[in-house]
Design a protein around this motif. Structure first.
Motif, PDB file in Angstrom:
ATOM      1  N   HIS A 252       0.875  -1.167   0.000  1.00  0.00           N
ATOM      2  CA  HIS A 252       0.000   0.000   0.000  1.00  0.00           C
ATOM      3  C   HIS A 252       0.912   1.217   0.000  1.00  0.00           C
ATOM      4  N   ALA A 253       1.349   1.629  -1.192  1.00  0.00           N
ATOM      5  CA  ALA A 253       2.427   2.605  -1.282  1.00  0.00           C
ATOM      6  C   ALA A 253       2.391   3.351  -2.600  1.00  0.00           C
ATOM      7  N   SER A 254       2.948   4.545  -2.565  1.00  0.00           N
ATOM      8  CA  SER A 254       3.257   5.277  -3.790  1.00  0.00           C
ATOM      9  C   SER A 254       4.769   5.278  -3.953  1.00  0.00           C
ATOM     10  N   ALA A 255       5.226   5.613  -5.121  1.00  0.00           N
ATOM     11  CA  ALA A 255       6.668   5.679  -5.352  1.00  0.00           C
ATOM     12  C   ALA A 255       6.954   6.771  -6.366  1.00  0.00           C
ATOM     13  N   VAL A 256       8.091   7.424  -6.187  1.00  0.00           N
ATOM     14  CA  VAL A 256       8.455   8.528  -7.064  1.00  0.00           C
ATOM     15  C   VAL A 256       9.955   8.471  -7.339  1.00  0.00           C
ATOM     16  N   ARG A 257      10.325   8.781  -8.570  1.00  0.00           N
ATOM     17  CA  ARG A 257      11.733   8.926  -8.925  1.00  0.00           C
ATOM     18  C   ARG A 257      12.058  10.415  -8.901  1.00  0.00           C
ATOM     19  N   VAL A 258      12.988  10.772  -8.039  1.00  0.00           N
ATOM     20  CA  VAL A 258      13.327  12.175  -7.817  1.00  0.00           C
ATOM     21  C   VAL A 258      14.685  12.465  -8.454  1.00  0.00           C
ATOM     22  N   LEU A 315      10.138  15.519 -10.400  1.00  0.00           N
ATOM     23  CA  LEU A 315       9.427  14.343  -9.921  1.00  0.00           C
ATOM     24  C   LEU A 315       8.863  13.546 -11.085  1.00  0.00           C
ATOM     25  N   GLN A 316       9.027  12.233 -11.022  1.00  0.00           N
ATOM     26  CA  GLN A 316       8.403  11.329 -11.986  1.00  0.00           C
ATOM     27  C   GLN A 316       7.730  10.210 -11.196  1.00  0.00           C
ATOM     28  N   ALA A 317       6.418  10.181 -11.275  1.00  0.00           N
ATOM     29  CA  ALA A 317       5.670   9.186 -10.506  1.00  0.00           C
ATOM     30  C   ALA A 317       5.945   7.785 -11.032  1.00  0.00           C
ATOM     31  N   VAL A 318       6.110   6.850 -10.117  1.00  0.00           N
ATOM     32  CA  VAL A 318       6.277   5.436 -10.457  1.00  0.00           C
ATOM     33  C   VAL A 318       4.991   4.681 -10.143  1.00  0.00           C
ATOM     34  N   THR A 319       4.463   4.870  -8.926  1.00  0.00           N
ATOM     35  CA  THR A 319       3.193   4.267  -8.524  1.00  0.00           C
ATOM     36  C   THR A 319       2.442   5.281  -7.671  1.00  0.00           C
ATOM     37  N   ASP A 320       1.143   5.050  -7.465  1.00  0.00           N
ATOM     38  CA  ASP A 320       0.336   6.012  -6.716  1.00  0.00           C
ATOM     39  C   ASP A 320      -0.212   5.445  -5.412  1.00  0.00           C
ATOM     40  N   ASP A 321      -0.618   4.181  -5.390  1.00  0.00           N
ATOM     41  CA  ASP A 321      -1.288   3.655  -4.195  1.00  0.00           C
ATOM     42  C   ASP A 321      -1.070   2.161  -4.014  1.00  0.00           C
ATOM     43  N   MET A 322      -0.947   1.426  -5.103  1.00  0.00           N
ATOM     44  CA  MET A 322      -0.742  -0.013  -5.050  1.00  0.00           C
ATOM     45  C   MET A 322       0.541  -0.337  -5.810  1.00  0.00           C
ATOM     46  N   THR A 323       1.493  -0.940  -5.104  1.00  0.00           N
ATOM     47  CA  THR A 323       2.823  -1.152  -5.664  1.00  0.00           C
ATOM     48  C   THR A 323       3.182  -2.625  -5.647  1.00  0.00           C
ATOM     49  N   LEU A 324       3.366  -3.207  -6.828  1.00  0.00           N
ATOM     50  CA  LEU A 324       3.781  -4.604  -6.930  1.00  0.00           C
ATOM     51  C   LEU A 324       5.229  -4.750  -6.470  1.00  0.00           C
ATOM     52  N   CYS A 325       5.458  -5.695  -5.565  1.00  0.00           N
ATOM     53  CA  CYS A 325       6.813  -6.015  -5.103  1.00  0.00           C
ATOM     54  C   CYS A 325       7.088  -7.475  -5.451  1.00  0.00           C
ATOM     55  N   HIS A 326       6.944  -7.788  -6.717  1.00  0.00           N
ATOM     56  CA  HIS A 326       7.044  -9.163  -7.192  1.00  0.00           C
ATOM     57  C   HIS A 326       8.501  -9.580  -7.311  1.00  0.00           C
ATOM     58  N   LYS A 335      18.363  -4.457  -2.862  1.00  0.00           N
ATOM     59  CA  LYS A 335      17.237  -3.550  -3.051  1.00  0.00           C
ATOM     60  C   LYS A 335      16.038  -4.316  -3.600  1.00  0.00           C
ATOM     61  N   MET A 336      14.892  -3.678  -3.582  1.00  0.00           N
ATOM     62  CA  MET A 336      13.651  -4.311  -3.992  1.00  0.00           C
ATOM     63  C   MET A 336      13.154  -3.702  -5.298  1.00  0.00           C
ATOM     64  N   GLY A 337      12.701  -4.557  -6.212  1.00  0.00           N
ATOM     65  CA  GLY A 337      12.128  -4.084  -7.460  1.00  0.00           C
ATOM     66  C   GLY A 337      10.642  -3.831  -7.302  1.00  0.00           C
ATOM     67  N   ILE A 338      10.146  -2.777  -7.938  1.00  0.00           N
ATOM     68  CA  ILE A 338       8.724  -2.436  -7.848  1.00  0.00           C
ATOM     69  C   ILE A 338       8.178  -2.049  -9.219  1.00  0.00           C
ATOM     70  N   ALA A 339       6.851  -2.172  -9.347  1.00  0.00           N
ATOM     71  CA  ALA A 339       6.128  -1.713 -10.530  1.00  0.00           C
ATOM     72  C   ALA A 339       4.719  -1.346 -10.097  1.00  0.00           C
ATOM     73  N   ASP A 340       4.037  -0.568 -10.911  1.00  0.00           N
ATOM     74  CA  ASP A 340       2.679  -0.155 -10.561  1.00  0.00           C
ATOM     75  C   ASP A 340       1.724  -1.331 -10.687  1.00  0.00           C
ATOM     76  N   ALA A 341       0.857  -1.487  -9.694  1.00  0.00           N
ATOM     77  CA  ALA A 341      -0.151  -2.542  -9.717  1.00  0.00           C
ATOM     78  C   ALA A 341      -1.444  -2.066 -10.368  1.00  0.00           C
ATOM     79  N   THR A 417       8.780   1.936 -16.513  1.00  0.00           N
ATOM     80  CA  THR A 417       9.570   0.724 -16.287  1.00  0.00           C
ATOM     81  C   THR A 417       9.668   0.424 -14.790  1.00  0.00           C
ATOM     82  N   PRO A 418       9.952  -0.836 -14.434  1.00  0.00           N
ATOM     83  CA  PRO A 418      10.174  -1.155 -13.016  1.00  0.00           C
ATOM     84  C   PRO A 418      11.351  -0.357 -12.454  1.00  0.00           C
TER      85      PRO A 418
END
Length: 649
Positions: A252-258, A315-326, A335-341, A417-418
């Motif tokens: 349950h997360a957002s992510a941003v590339r700064v 700022l470049q948004a990666v995810t907003d609220d649901m983040t896949l941690c597959h 480190k952990m890889g993520i992508a938007d769910a 991209t992830p």
């Protein structure tokens, strides 16, 4: 658009339970929209052709009781220039009920079982629901739970007059046609039957989850998409991830590339309970008309604290609220890889009060490439929906939960991209704390915590201080009104999880341990001691952390926080040549707070954490997790947590 009987033929290659297929075949009409435009037309009461679509449309149903038959309007939609405005006559339906989940199956769970809450098995109601759907004109839409790239093929069955719900669903999860999917077996099925909340559930929001090893059914008995089209799909992903060969989480997360002014890039993933600042993490820092930034305002003296920041990071948004941690996502060592769910975002726009509050979001809302779906926002037919004109509740006050669904494709400069996570921040809504009214609102602007404490904060996910996203139960409202705390639970995704708390706790702990090169940070929003800060503290922390990047932290720049649950505080934060006031790093230094009030707030937090963590001390808990929790209960200091899980500095 395809209607019966051709639509039934289209569904021939979809492996459905026999009773579901029978209901679809018996429906008076069946529509499989061929495009988003057709679905939008249906959502406004049209026939899918786009011709003679009404300007306003009521989503209403005949609800029969033993003696009468009543027509109940569940929602209205208005056709506007930049989208459709969906509104609900009842205040209650405008926010997600936190007690709406019911589990119909016998698989392991700590959530309320349907039979226990509703007084009988779900199967008869399931059959009644299918029988009712068989009497309705239906819209059937395929979608991918988890987004187009990594999602799981699924199918939704919705009354045709509630097509706005289906439109929101596919905007969130990603539009996909049956032809693109080819023959498939849905991993999840969603059914929508609004009248049943009146005939079976006393007007309450109820979402029933019926799980098997290879199928997750979601039965939605109301038309607000939050607990079903949004969080119901979240439940599906959590269930899938827990039971795969290599378990994984949807955070349950957002992510941003700064990207800083010096071209350094840092990926920050932000978690927290509802209202904890996830959407805000991807938003630009708010500035005053002259370009300066108001970091806070003293609630006692009304003195503003204003700083100057000549240039903000990109700022470049990666995810907003649901983040896949597959685990299949690419990730660097430690480190952990993520992508938007999701393929679209369910953005809360209560923070937009007037023109200019957030120009980037306003531009998307007012001039989108295609019409958007708004909820709880005023819409005059034929006019432009303005995102700051929120629908009024029956109290005369603006609804605290206005929303808009924005497809990712409409968001400029988005990351497709992830990514690998450098820093995981956790946001907590804090009330004001003063000598006259001590509270737990004593968190400094940013705290570095060892992984053990990062796990503990995510295990509890405290929620307080006027959460705008969901309604609370009577007991929760009473607790919050009296300055208390409410736990949203494991990972803050617990309200949407259908499994057990301890199982989720173990999975979350293993995820944290698998990424030892991640830095963990706590940051407050709303207040820091006696200062009202809104989300400015979160934005400034983001800016500071990005400018530091992954450079090592010097130990002499960290000192233990007075409250050990906060880990370490910075001895100094200097950004763009300005030193942030020490009173925002250590609120006990504020003249309106002081050590006595701070310690009173720390005691509230310590007791709350200890009481909430006891429930996890079972034989199924990971031994390291047990050691961490026992340290919290014993009132351990930050070095005790570091001994259990080293701090990456």
């Amino acid at each position: 658009m395809t209607t019966t009987p051709t639509a039934v033929n289209l569904l021939a290659d979809v492996a459905l339970p026999p009773e579901v297929r029978d209901a679809l075949e018996r429906a008076p009409s069946l529509i499989v929209p061929a495009s988003r435009a057709e679905l939008l037309d249906l959502a406004l009461g049209g026939d899918g052709s786009g011709l003679a679509t009404p300007e306003t449309f009521e989503v209403a149903y005949d609800v029969a009781s033993a003696a009468t038959r009543t027509r109940i309007v569940e929602a209205t939609s208005a056709r506007c220039k930049n989208g459709i405005a969906v509104n609900y006559p009842e205040d209650y339906i405008r926010r997600r009920d936190p007690d709406c989940m019911r589990i119909a199956d016998e698989r392991p769970t700590d959530k309320p079982r349907y039979a226990d809450r509703e007084g009988g098995p779900f199967d008869p109601v399931r059959n009644e629901t299918l029988a009712w759907l068989a009497t309705q004109p239906l819209a059937v839409v395929p979608f991918k739970a988890g987004g187009l790239t990594y999602g799981y093929p699924s199918l939704a069955v919705v009354p045709a007059n509630a097509a706005f719900f289906a439109l929101a669903l596919v905007d969130l999860q990603g539009w996909v046609s049956l032809e693109e999917l080819g023959p498939y077996t849905p991993r999840s099925l969603m059914f929508v039957a609004p009248p049943f909340r009146h005939t079976h559930f006393e007007g309450r929001q109820v979402v029933v989850h019926n799980r098997s090893e290879d199928l997750h059914e979601v039965w939605a008995y109301n038309l607000y998409p939050g607990p079903s089209a949004k969080k119901g799909v979240f439940s599906v992903l959590l269930d899938i991830g827990e039971h795969e060969a290599t378990p994984w989480l949807t955070a349950h997360a957002s992510a941003v590339r700064v990207t800083t002014p010096y071209d350094n890039q840092t990926v920050i993933m932000h978690e927290g309970a509802s209202g904890g600042g996830k959407s805000e993490m991807t938003q630009e820092m708010r500035r005053l008309p002259d370009g300066r930034i108001q970091l806070g305002e003293n609630v006692v003296t009304q003195e503003p604290y204003i700083i100057t920041l000549s240039e903000s990071s990109r700022l470049q948004a990666v995810t907003d609220d649901m983040t896949l941690c597959h685990p299949a996502l690419p990730a660097g060592d430690g480190k952990m890889g993520i992508a938007d769910a999701e393929d679209g975002w369910f953005i809360r726009i209560d923070g937009l009060k007037a023109y200019g509050d957030d120009p980037h979001l306003e531009r998307i809302c007012i001039q989108p490439p295609e019409p958007l779906v708004y909820f709880n926002v005023q819409g005059v037919p034929g006019a432009t929906i303005l995102p700051w004109e929120h629908t009024l509740d029956s109290t005369g006050k603006p609804c605290p939960n206005p929303r808009v669904v924005v497809p990712r494709a409409f968001v400029p400069n988005i990351v497709e991209t992830p990514e690998e996570v450098d820093i995981r921040t956790f946001g907590v809504r804090m009330p004001a704390c003063t000598r006259e009214k001590p509270t737990y609102g004593i968190m400094g602007i940013a705290h570095i915590v060892p992984p053990a404490l990062a796990w503990v904060w995510r295990l509890i996910a405290p929620r307080g201080d006027k959460n705008p996203s969901i309604g609370e139960s009577a007991a929760q409202r009473k607790t919050l009104e009296h300055g208390g705390l409410v736990a949203e639970g494991v990972g803050s995704y617990w309200p949407f999880s259908t499994t057990t708390k301890v199982g989720s706790a173990n999975l979350l702990l293993h995820q944290i341990l698998a990424a030892p090169r991640t830095r963990y940070v706590l940051t407050p929003n709303q207040h820091i001691g006696a200062y009202r800060v809104g989300f400015a503290a979160e934005w400034l922390t983001r800016e500071y952390l990005a400018r530091r990047g992954v450079a090592r932290l010097r130990r002499d720049r960290l000192q233990p926080a007075r409250c050990s649950l906060f880990g370490y505080t910075f001895t100094e934060i200097n950004i763009d040549g300005q030193t942030i006031r020490p009173t925002l790093l250590r609120p006990e230094f504020q003249s309106q707070v002081g050590e006595e009030s701070y310690d009173a707030g720390a005691s509230v937090l310590q007791k709350f954490f200890a009481s909430e963590l006891e429930q996890f001390l079972t034989d199924d808990l990971d031994p390291l997790g047990r050691a961490i929790i026992e340290t919290v209960i014993a009132g351990g200091n930050v070095s005790d947590y570091e001994e259990l899980t080293p701090l990456f500095v």
